[in-house]
Design an enzyme around this catalytic site. Structure first.
Site, PDB file in Angstrom:
ATOM      1  CG  HIS A 371      -5.014   6.158  15.445  1.00  0.00           C
ATOM      2  ND1 HIS A 371      -5.280   5.254  16.430  1.00  0.00           N
ATOM      3  CD2 HIS A 371      -3.829   5.815  14.930  1.00  0.00           C
ATOM      4  CE1 HIS A 371      -4.288   4.388  16.503  1.00  0.00           C
ATOM      5  NE2 HIS A 371      -3.393   4.707  15.610  1.00  0.00           N
ATOM      6  CB  CYS A 680     -18.336  17.083  14.927  1.00  0.00           C
ATOM      7  SG  CYS A 680     -17.873  16.619  16.583  1.00  0.00           S
TER       8      CYS A 680
END
Ligand code: PEP
Ligand code: MG
Length: 748
Positions: A371, A680
């Site tokens: 992240h 994606c």
């Protein structure tokens, strides 16, 4: 003419370059062996190696086969001069069918070079560091193919790796001239992993290294309360300034952080307590220390990690106060011209670094950084990862140039390298012209939809500029992660609405919360022994319906007047999708009852990122309105490989037959049902993969905005027929090795 097979053999045998080097005692002998070897395998009439001299501006012919032997050491070219000089300057291969007709051609007298028409020059480089060029020439025109270019590039790459770096080269040159290089001028480079592409030059600052709070102050006799009040005021106005000047691009996230700093600073319990201690006789420094320590101990003992994270805020404030008491020069915490080294970081730290304009980031250690990596890209902070804890090798204050395209940290870089960095950076920036929203046509005119992956507001602007036709994936977890908390429905609505408003008229795919696994809250309440197999994505949302409802309400309201699509992450079964769909319907009914404007019929989609979802893709294609392939997770779960584990990261391979078959199966199934399917995951920006996916029938890709223009170029260079042949060939391969062989033979 070189045949493809030869090139492959050449690549394999050249990989033994280092052993070739071992046989020679000097670099020129080694380079001569290399050119002989290449000329033989490629059956080229001429092969040459040029290397940049110490000035970094002049190319010298260092080894040659085929030209006049006296030319070695005598022929010089400046950067940008001739075909070779241009290839090195622009860091790209140049192939000419009729060299003498090229406007770049530079005739070099007395070398008999004019006899050779075909010309192929590739740069030898180490990252962005120019080393020299490898050139082959042939008497007959138009002899070299794309495959030869590829092969020569591979050899140049191996050559650069063998030579290790320019510095080593220079040392070798100078040593052969028996002239020692002064130790102070030697620089060094450290290999690392790229987290967020870019270039950063600056002096090193270790985050959390200087604990000003731990230092004891010298006894101070001045008016301590007045000194403290002045420092307090200064701190307050600095934070106000950072807050006010926050770049629009990060204001959605950074606001959440700095406003809480201000609140804390103005809190009577905090600063008021410091004044009380001063009045009792402590120095200003000591009173700050005491209060901060008390808070830190209190917060650190909390069982709630969200509370524990506030320790960072308190320390940060304490450090700032002490720095201001001491009248420190860098009291603003302005990190321009600084590269930050950090061991552990929260997403909020990263936002803070962006707000303070840090040039770049080196993350040391290991652990899950997925992240952080994604966020660093959105914040455009060039970042690299050093797996082992090696911060000692990067002392505070040292100048480094971080090449976060290639994964190299250059310590004490030379001015020539810095100049090169500047040129490359400028070239890359002007390289991104704006583009009107449009699909990307293949060479045979088939349109591929281009969408953008968006994590923060700033990405939306980049997406619009890059000509994205809409947002293919908004990772809604970022406001949650940065805040390490659950924003309210109203806060979420504000954030989503700004995203939707700026996205324009195209489709906007908002993905519901994807926490867990590598995107942990770190909350004890949610801590799991194996988070990758735990309460991730849609499982988390379904297990916390009140949080899920808040988010769905915010999404439906924010996208009321748009082409809104809602995507569910980590769906493992049709049952989960049906339950999620049910909740959307219930929430929509509630909003209608309350008379609130919202989107009544958003399209609902499923992320295909688990092996079970691949197996059930027929049902998903039938029930869902669209599918989105999340290859980042799919590869990990199909192959049982954790990318952040150094021991196995090599095995994380999208070109594994199982992955290729799964991808193709999902695309074909969706097409059979007439269901929209998009990619994606990150592999959607890899040139080879683009070919493969188009060959399988994919007509929609969603990727980081910064990558869209390269993807567009790549798509325009392929035809659907050739791509179909390529993917069919890959799909026939039984092993990873076979897939690699087919790729190598294709010369792509
Ligand atoms: C993926 O898994 O490929 C994906 C796009 O989702 P994320 O990277 O957010 O997990
Ligand atoms: Mg995923």
């Amino acid at each position: 003419m070189a045949v493809r097979k030869d090139n492959i053999e050449l690549v394999w045998s050249i990989s033994e370059l280092s052993s070739l080097f071992g046989k020679r005692t000097n670099i020129d002998g080694f380079l001569q062996d290399v050119v002989d070897h290449i000329a033989e395998h490629m059956q080229s009439d001429v092969c040459s190696i040029y290397l940049l001299d110490e000035s970094g501006r002049r190319l010298v012919l260092r080894a040659n086969r085929g030209l006049d032997p006296d030319a070695v050491g005598r022929v010089h070219l400046s950067l940008g001069e001739g075909i070779t000089g241009t290839a090195v300057k622009e860091l790209r291969p140049i192939r000419e069918a009729h060299a003498s007709r090229s406007p770049r051609y530079k005739f070099i007298p007395n070398t008999r070079e004019e006899e050779y028409q075909s010309f192929l020059a590739v740069p030898i480089r180490h990252g962005l560091n120019r080393i020299g060029a490898l050139v082959v020439q042939h008497r007959r025109p138009d002899q070299f193919t794309r495959h030869d270019t590829r092969a020569l590039q591979t050899i140049a790459g191996q050559l650069a790796a063998t030579l290790e770096n320019v510095e080593m080269l220079m040392e070798l040159h100078t040593r052969s001239d028996s002239d020692e290089v002064p130790a102070a001028r030697r620089s060094e480079s450290i290999r690392c992993h790229v987290a967020s592409e870019g270039i950063a030059v600056g002096r090193i600052v270790h985050l959390h290294a200087h604990d000003l709070l731990a230092e004891h102050d010298s006894p101070d006799t001045g008016d301590q309360e007045a000194a403290f009040r002045a420092a307090l005021e200064r701190t307050d106005s600095q934070i106000e300034t950072i807050h006010r000047d926050l770049d629009e691009r990060i204001s959605d996230l950074a606001n959440l952080i700095f406003s809480s700093h201000l609140l804390m600073l103005r809190d009577q319990e905090f600063s008021g307590e410091m004044i009380r201690l001063i009045r009792e006789g402590s120095t200003a420094h000591e009173s700050v220390r005491q209060v901060v320590h008390r808070y830190v101990n209190l917060l650190a003992a909390s069982s709630n990690p969200r509370t524990r994270e506030k320790v960072h805020d308190i320390r940060d404030l304490g450090q700032r106060l002490v720095r201001n008491l001491k009248g420190g020069k860098e009291a603003h915490g302005d990190l321009r011209a600084r590269v930050v080294i950090a061991h552990e970081m929260y997403p909020s730290d990263l936002v803070r670094l962006a707000a303070q304009h840090a040039e770049g980031l080196v993350l040391t250690g290991g652990g899950n950084t997925a992240h952080l990596t994604i966020l660093a890209r959105s914040l455009e902070i060039p970042s690299v990862l050093l797996r082992a804890r090696r911060e000692d090798e990067l002392p505070e204050g040292e100048l480094v140039a971080v090449d976060a395209y290639e994964g190299i940290i250059h310590r004490n870089p030379h001015q020539t390298l810095l100049d090169q960095f500047q040129t490359t950076q400028a070239a890359r920036q002007t390289d991104r012209p704006g583009h009107a929203p449009s699909p990307a046509p293949t060479a045979d005119g088939v349109e591929v939809e281009l969408l953008a992956n968006v994590n923060i507001l700033h990405d939306v602007e980049l997406a619009v500029r890059a000509g994205a036709m809409g947002i293919g994936l908004y990772r809604s977890e970022f406001p949650f992660l940065v805040r390490n908390d659950f924003p309210s429905e109203a806060e979420q609505y504000r954030i989503y609405r700004r995203i939707v408003e700026r996205a324009g008229e195209g489709p906007v795919v908002l993905r519901t919360l994807d926490v867990g696994g590598d995107k942990l809250f770190g909350d004890r309440e949610y801590q799991e022994s194996n988070p990758f197999l735990g309460l991730r994505g849609i499982r988390f949302s379904l297990a916390h319906p009140e949080l899920f409802d808040d988010q769905l309400r915010a999404i439906l309201r924010a996208g009321a007047d748009r082409d809104l699509r809602i995507l569910f992450p980590m769906v493992a079964s049709l049952d989960e999708f049906l339950r999620a769909r049910e909740r959307v319907r219930d929430v929509s009914a509630d909003l209608a009852d309350e008379g609130l404007e919202h989107h009544r019929h958003p399209k609902l989609g499923v992320m295909i990122e688990l092996p079970s979802a691949v197996e059930c893709c027929d049902e998903f294609a039938r029930e869902a309105d669209f599918l989105s392939i999340g290859s980042n997770d799919l590869v990990m779960y199909l192959l049982a490989v954790d990318r952040s584990n150094e021991q196995v990261e090599r095995l994380y391979n999208p070109y594994h037959p199982a992955v290729l078959r799964a991808l193709c199966r999902v695309i074909k199934t969706a097409r059979r049902h007439g269901t929209h399917v998009s990619m994606c995951g990150e592999i959607g920006s890899s040139p080879l993969m683009i070919r493969f996916l188009i060959g399988c029938g994919l007509r929609s890709i969603s990727a980081d905005p910064a990558r869209l223009s390269r993807i567009r170029d790549e798509i325009s260079s392929v035809t659907t027929t050739k791509s179909q042949e390529f993917s069919a060939e890959l799909l026939r391969q039984p092993s990873v090795g076979d897939v690699q062989r087919v790729i190598a033979e294709s010369g792509l």
